[in-house]
Write a protein that holds these residues in place. Structure first.
Motif, PDB file in Angstrom:
ATOM      1  N   GLY A  12       0.816  -1.210   0.000  1.00  0.00           N
ATOM      2  CA  GLY A  12       0.000   0.000   0.000  1.00  0.00           C
ATOM      3  C   GLY A  12       0.847   1.256   0.000  1.00  0.00           C
ATOM      4  O   GLY A  12       0.539   2.236  -0.696  1.00  0.00           O
ATOM      5  N   THR A  13       1.948   1.245   0.774  1.00  0.00           N
ATOM      6  CA  THR A  13       2.858   2.398   0.808  1.00  0.00           C
ATOM      7  C   THR A  13       3.495   2.626  -0.554  1.00  0.00           C
ATOM      8  O   THR A  13       3.569   3.762  -1.036  1.00  0.00           O
ATOM      9  CB  THR A  13       3.952   2.183   1.868  1.00  0.00           C
ATOM     10  OG1 THR A  13       3.346   2.032   3.154  1.00  0.00           O
ATOM     11  CG2 THR A  13       4.923   3.342   1.894  1.00  0.00           C
ATOM     12  N   ILE A  14       3.950   1.550  -1.182  1.00  0.00           N
ATOM     13  CA  ILE A  14       4.574   1.658  -2.509  1.00  0.00           C
ATOM     14  C   ILE A  14       3.572   2.179  -3.535  1.00  0.00           C
ATOM     15  O   ILE A  14       3.906   3.034  -4.373  1.00  0.00           O
ATOM     16  CB  ILE A  14       5.147   0.292  -2.954  1.00  0.00           C
ATOM     17  CG1 ILE A  14       6.310  -0.101  -2.039  1.00  0.00           C
ATOM     18  CG2 ILE A  14       5.606   0.348  -4.407  1.00  0.00           C
ATOM     19  CD1 ILE A  14       6.842  -1.493  -2.296  1.00  0.00           C
ATOM     20  N   ILE A  15       2.338   1.696  -3.467  1.00  0.00           N
ATOM     21  CA  ILE A  15       1.302   2.150  -4.411  1.00  0.00           C
ATOM     22  C   ILE A  15       1.041   3.643  -4.229  1.00  0.00           C
ATOM     23  O   ILE A  15       0.909   4.390  -5.202  1.00  0.00           O
ATOM     24  CB  ILE A  15       0.002   1.338  -4.213  1.00  0.00           C
ATOM     25  CG1 ILE A  15       0.205  -0.102  -4.697  1.00  0.00           C
ATOM     26  CG2 ILE A  15      -1.162   1.981  -4.971  1.00  0.00           C
ATOM     27  CD1 ILE A  15      -0.976  -1.017  -4.424  1.00  0.00           C
ATOM     28  N   ILE A 101       6.987  14.212   0.404  1.00  0.00           N
ATOM     29  CA  ILE A 101       5.807  13.354   0.553  1.00  0.00           C
ATOM     30  C   ILE A 101       6.219  11.891   0.597  1.00  0.00           C
ATOM     31  O   ILE A 101       5.700  11.094   1.393  1.00  0.00           O
ATOM     32  CB  ILE A 101       4.810  13.604  -0.602  1.00  0.00           C
ATOM     33  CG1 ILE A 101       4.412  15.080  -0.645  1.00  0.00           C
ATOM     34  CG2 ILE A 101       3.570  12.723  -0.448  1.00  0.00           C
ATOM     35  CD1 ILE A 101       3.535  15.437  -1.825  1.00  0.00           C
ATOM     36  N   ILE A 102       7.168  11.518  -0.266  1.00  0.00           N
ATOM     37  CA  ILE A 102       7.648  10.133  -0.311  1.00  0.00           C
ATOM     38  C   ILE A 102       8.283   9.747   1.020  1.00  0.00           C
ATOM     39  O   ILE A 102       8.011   8.662   1.567  1.00  0.00           O
ATOM     40  CB  ILE A 102       8.658   9.959  -1.465  1.00  0.00           C
ATOM     41  CG1 ILE A 102       7.951  10.137  -2.813  1.00  0.00           C
ATOM     42  CG2 ILE A 102       9.325   8.586  -1.398  1.00  0.00           C
ATOM     43  CD1 ILE A 102       8.892  10.180  -3.990  1.00  0.00           C
ATOM     44  N   LEU A 103       9.123  10.631   1.558  1.00  0.00           N
ATOM     45  CA  LEU A 103       9.754  10.356   2.857  1.00  0.00           C
ATOM     46  C   LEU A 103       8.714  10.248   3.969  1.00  0.00           C
ATOM     47  O   LEU A 103       8.860   9.429   4.883  1.00  0.00           O
ATOM     48  CB  LEU A 103      10.767  11.461   3.186  1.00  0.00           C
ATOM     49  CG  LEU A 103      12.033  11.507   2.324  1.00  0.00           C
ATOM     50  CD1 LEU A 103      12.893  12.704   2.713  1.00  0.00           C
ATOM     51  CD2 LEU A 103      12.832  10.225   2.455  1.00  0.00           C
ATOM     52  N   TRP A 104       7.648  11.053   3.869  1.00  0.00           N
ATOM     53  CA  TRP A 104       6.606  10.988   4.890  1.00  0.00           C
ATOM     54  C   TRP A 104       5.867   9.646   4.830  1.00  0.00           C
ATOM     55  O   TRP A 104       5.559   9.061   5.876  1.00  0.00           O
ATOM     56  CB  TRP A 104       5.617  12.137   4.719  1.00  0.00           C
ATOM     57  CG  TRP A 104       4.495  12.070   5.707  1.00  0.00           C
ATOM     58  CD1 TRP A 104       3.224  11.634   5.491  1.00  0.00           C
ATOM     59  CD2 TRP A 104       4.565  12.405   7.096  1.00  0.00           C
ATOM     60  NE1 TRP A 104       2.482  11.687   6.654  1.00  0.00           N
ATOM     61  CE2 TRP A 104       3.285  12.151   7.653  1.00  0.00           C
ATOM     62  CE3 TRP A 104       5.573  12.899   7.911  1.00  0.00           C
ATOM     63  CZ2 TRP A 104       3.011  12.389   8.988  1.00  0.00           C
ATOM     64  CZ3 TRP A 104       5.288  13.125   9.254  1.00  0.00           C
ATOM     65  CH2 TRP A 104       4.024  12.874   9.774  1.00  0.00           C
ATOM     66  N   TYR A 105       5.592   9.149   3.638  1.00  0.00           N
ATOM     67  CA  TYR A 105       4.930   7.844   3.497  1.00  0.00           C
ATOM     68  C   TYR A 105       5.813   6.728   4.059  1.00  0.00           C
ATOM     69  O   TYR A 105       5.316   5.791   4.707  1.00  0.00           O
ATOM     70  CB  TYR A 105       4.598   7.565   2.037  1.00  0.00           C
ATOM     71  CG  TYR A 105       3.304   8.203   1.570  1.00  0.00           C
ATOM     72  CD1 TYR A 105       2.145   8.100   2.326  1.00  0.00           C
ATOM     73  CD2 TYR A 105       3.233   8.893   0.362  1.00  0.00           C
ATOM     74  CE1 TYR A 105       0.957   8.677   1.908  1.00  0.00           C
ATOM     75  CE2 TYR A 105       2.039   9.476  -0.071  1.00  0.00           C
ATOM     76  CZ  TYR A 105       0.912   9.361   0.713  1.00  0.00           C
ATOM     77  OH  TYR A 105      -0.262   9.937   0.299  1.00  0.00           O
ATOM     78  N   LEU A 125      14.347  13.898  12.565  1.00  0.00           N
ATOM     79  CA  LEU A 125      15.244  13.485  11.490  1.00  0.00           C
ATOM     80  C   LEU A 125      14.563  13.578  10.129  1.00  0.00           C
ATOM     81  O   LEU A 125      15.202  13.907   9.125  1.00  0.00           O
ATOM     82  CB  LEU A 125      15.727  12.052  11.733  1.00  0.00           C
ATOM     83  CG  LEU A 125      16.650  11.838  12.927  1.00  0.00           C
ATOM     84  CD1 LEU A 125      16.982  10.370  13.089  1.00  0.00           C
ATOM     85  CD2 LEU A 125      17.927  12.661  12.785  1.00  0.00           C
ATOM     86  N   LEU A 126      13.259  13.293  10.095  1.00  0.00           N
ATOM     87  CA  LEU A 126      12.512  13.380   8.838  1.00  0.00           C
ATOM     88  C   LEU A 126      12.481  14.813   8.320  1.00  0.00           C
ATOM     89  O   LEU A 126      12.752  15.062   7.142  1.00  0.00           O
ATOM     90  CB  LEU A 126      11.085  12.861   9.044  1.00  0.00           C
ATOM     91  CG  LEU A 126      10.149  12.945   7.829  1.00  0.00           C
ATOM     92  CD1 LEU A 126      10.638  12.040   6.721  1.00  0.00           C
ATOM     93  CD2 LEU A 126       8.722  12.578   8.228  1.00  0.00           C
TER      94      LEU A 126
END
Length: 251
Positions: A12-15, A101-105, A125-126
């Motif tokens: 789901g994260t990858i999608i 956004i990608i790092l947050w997911y 760190l994020l």
């Protein structure tokens, strides 16, 4: 959760990440004029860095700093070259803009496995990682890439040889330097994590500074898309600064 439930969450994260990149790529593709106005801005003599050099030349009286009437003309040698570059630029633009956004997911996927103290640490760190990534991309775009571009365009082995820069070569250099500098600017975050794990400390970084300089030069030589020393030094300099900043943060 079971192993397969974890895999389902990962899927789901990858999608979601793929959808974000797809949507942003479509948006970038539709705003072609703005996208390429930004991408091709470093080819103009009125680029911000060159304006700064001209101003400093006037203040200091050093004529060698001036960048007058320089313009890089790009050529296309393939029938499908321009549409492919348009698609490639849209994707890379989406990757740069969508990286926070990608790092947050990715963080959201890892977060349930963290304790409250670890969660606060990783949130910090994020944010730091996102800021440093954009800072690295910005330094590449506003400083390293335009200087490397002008040097490579004006460099000549003979007056009988004229440079004709293919646009695919231009965009490859722009994107590779931007993404790599964004990644390399994560060095302070990585150093902080390693120090928290007890693997790294300030004394160790001071004792092995000479070794680190050699390693950074070798790394820069590997990742630099060109073979000239000038571009190599441009890539090395901010990494060396980051190394010292990382040491001070750990200290």
């Amino acid at each position: 959760m079971t192993f397969w439930e974890h895999l389902d969450e990962l899927r789901g994260t990858i999608i979601r990440i793929v959808l974000v990149l797809l949507v942003l790529s479509v948006v970038m593709f539709c705003f072609k004029d703005l996208l390429f106005a930004v991408a091709l801005y470093p080819t103009q003599s009125d680029f911000a860095l060159f304006k700064l050099f001209n101003y400093l030349s006037e203040v200091t009286g050093i004529e060698g700093m001036r960048v007058d009437e320089w313009h890089l003309s790009l050529i296309n040698t393939r029938l499908t070259g321009q549409i492919m570059i348009h698609l490639q630029a849209a994707f890379y633009g989406a990757l740069v803009v969508g990286m926070p956004i990608i790092l947050w997911y990715i963080f959201a996927y890892i977060a349930p496995a963290l304790y409250a103290k670890e969660l606060r640490l990783f949130r910090g760190l994020l944010v730091a990682g996102e800021v440093l990534f954009l800072l690295g991309v910005g330094i590449s775009y506003f400083v390293i890439f335009p200087l490397a571009l002008r040097f490579l365009d004006t460099y000549s082995v003979s007056d009988t040889v004229n440079n004709m820069i293919d646009m695919s070569s231009y965009f490859d250099l722009l994107m590779v330097l931007s993404i790599l500098m964004g990644i390399l600017f994560q060095l302070p975050v990585l150093s902080y994590v390693l120090s928290k794990l007890g693997i790294l400390n300030a004394k160790m970084m001071s004792d092995y500074r000479k070794h680190a300089i050699i390693a950074i030069v070798l790394l820069s030589a590997v990742i630099t898309p060109t073979t000239d020393v000038f571009t190599l030094l441009l890539v090395c300099a901010p990494i060396l600064v980051l190394y010292e900043v990382s040491r001070l943060i750990i200290k």
